[in-house]
Design an enzyme around this catalytic site. Structure first.
Site, PDB file in Angstrom:
ATOM      1  CE  LYS A 162      15.819  65.624 134.475  1.00 29.04           C
ATOM      2  NZ  LYS A 162      14.503  66.221 134.733  1.00 29.04           N
ATOM      3  CB  SER A 168      12.065  57.660 128.247  1.00 28.03           C
ATOM      4  OG  SER A 168      11.806  58.731 129.118  1.00 28.03           O
ATOM      5  CB  THR A 212      15.984  60.913 134.064  1.00 25.34           C
ATOM      6  OG1 THR A 212      15.050  61.266 135.067  1.00 25.34           O
ATOM      7  CG2 THR A 212      16.350  59.443 134.161  1.00 25.34           C
ATOM      8  N   GLY A 272       1.904  64.693 136.649  1.00 31.97           N
ATOM      9  CA  GLY A 272       2.866  65.058 135.612  1.00 31.97           C
ATOM     10  C   GLY A 272       3.005  64.079 134.465  1.00 31.97           C
ATOM     11  N   GLY A 297      16.028  70.825 140.913  1.00 29.92           N
ATOM     12  CA  GLY A 297      16.320  70.840 139.482  1.00 29.92           C
ATOM     13  C   GLY A 297      15.079  71.018 138.617  1.00 29.92           C
ATOM     14  CB  ALA A 298      11.734  69.424 138.604  1.00 27.81           C
ATOM     15  CG  LEU A 344       6.778  69.133 137.712  1.00 30.92           C
ATOM     16  CD1 LEU A 344       5.666  70.138 137.717  1.00 30.92           C
ATOM     17  CD2 LEU A 344       8.094  69.783 138.089  1.00 30.92           C
TER      18      LEU A 344
END
Ligand code: NDP
Length: 276
Positions: free
Chosen positions: A68, A19, A64, A242, A133-134, A218
């Site tokens: 989350k 990120s 992350t 992903g 969660g994803a 993902l």
């Protein structure tokens, strides 16, 4: 003295995070004056770390694993997609120091599928593997694309059933276990389990992918994940990981913070080159 606006990603572990690179490239490209860092924050320190970041004048955070859900709890207000996903990956810090929570994972996935890879979702039979969660974060943006149906399959069957029920007012979806897949076929299979991270593959029937179908994991890695390999072996037109979703969810967060949309293709290419 004029200082750059401060942003950060919190997670634990965090050293692997791409990120900071992605947001630094976005900032250069759009000529925004900002600084984006990665901070290792264990769950028990999350609330105080956020408060300190706000006190230092921070403008926004990404959260992350494993934060989350805590970010969802800490937000003062939530977008509908964040409300439904029970997970927040983007916090916007407003001028009064309050927090708006959003979840950009789903829109990141949908953008990568449709815009970057021309994989249409409208009218398609779609299977999501996993009910963590994803998975929760991607369901609403997927349903908004009007698939013919959306099936959620999970190892712990009750979690898939509950998730299908939670989202039932938004579209046609069902929840079940891997044993229900024997006679089913799908145009798009999305792996939202974390199996790839430990080199595993969920138990999938050989006939699961329809002709002209596509696969999307993902998870992302420097080499094909077990699920990307499965897709290639079972005739997928495209079998993708992903990485594109990662960049697209970041672009959506950047837009929420800065009200300017970065161009993602060049950034995806840089990350692709980095992994060889
Ligand atoms: P969670 O821990 O919340 O959920 C994990 C899910 O995987 C559960 O449904 C679990 O099933 C299932 N699972 C784990 N191992 C196996 C296995 N061996 N076989 C079958 N099912 C298994 O993880 P997340 O939802 O947060 O993350 C899932 C994946 O999505 C990760 O790989 C993560 O890296 C990726 N991700 C990628 C993003 C991107 O931008 N590209 C963004 C967000 C996530 P059970 O409930 O039975 O335990």
């Amino acid at each position: 003295m004029q200082t750059s606006d401060q942003y950060a990603v919190f997670g634990h572990p965090i050293s692997h995070s791409k990120s900071p690179l992605i947001h630094t490239l976005f900032a250069e490209q759009t000529q925004q004056s900002l600084n984006y860092s990665a901070q290792d924050v264990p769950a028990e320190n999350f609330a105080s770390a956020v408060d300190q970041f706000i006190a230092r004048g921070g403008k926004g955070l990404n959260c992350t694993v494993p934060l989350k859900e805590l970010a969802w709890q800490k937000a003062d207000r939530l977008s509908e997609r964040a409300q439904m996903s029970k997970a927040v990956n983007t916090l916007i810090i407003t001028d009064d120091g309050s927090l708006t929570g959003d979840n950009t994972d789903g829109v990141g996935l949908v953008t990568d599928l449709i815009r970057n890879h021309q994989i249409e979702l409208k009218g398609k039979r779609i299977l999501i593997l996993g009910a963590g969660g994803a998975s929760r974060g991607i369901i609403l943006p997927m349903l908004e694309q009007s698939p013919a149906n959306l099936a959620i399959t999970n190892r712990t069957v009750s979690k898939a059933e509950t998730m299908a029920e939670d989202f039932s007012k938004y579209g046609k979806l069902s929840g079940g276990g891997f044993s229900n897949l024997a006679s089913e076929q799908f145009d798009l299979i999305i792996n939202a389990t974390s199996a790839s991270l430990s080199g595993d593959l969920p138990p999938l029937p050989d006939t699961l992918l329809a002709e002209q179908g596509n696969c999307y994991d993902l998870a992302y890695a420097n080499q094909d994940t077990p699920f990307v390999t499965w897709g290639k072996q079972h005739g997928a037109i495209k079998s993708l990981d992903g990485l594109g979703m990662l960049v697209e969810q970041a672009a959506e967060a950047f837009y929420l913070w800065r009200n300017i949309r970065p161009e993602t293709q060049a950034v995806i290419e840089i990350l692709e080159q980095q992994r060889g």
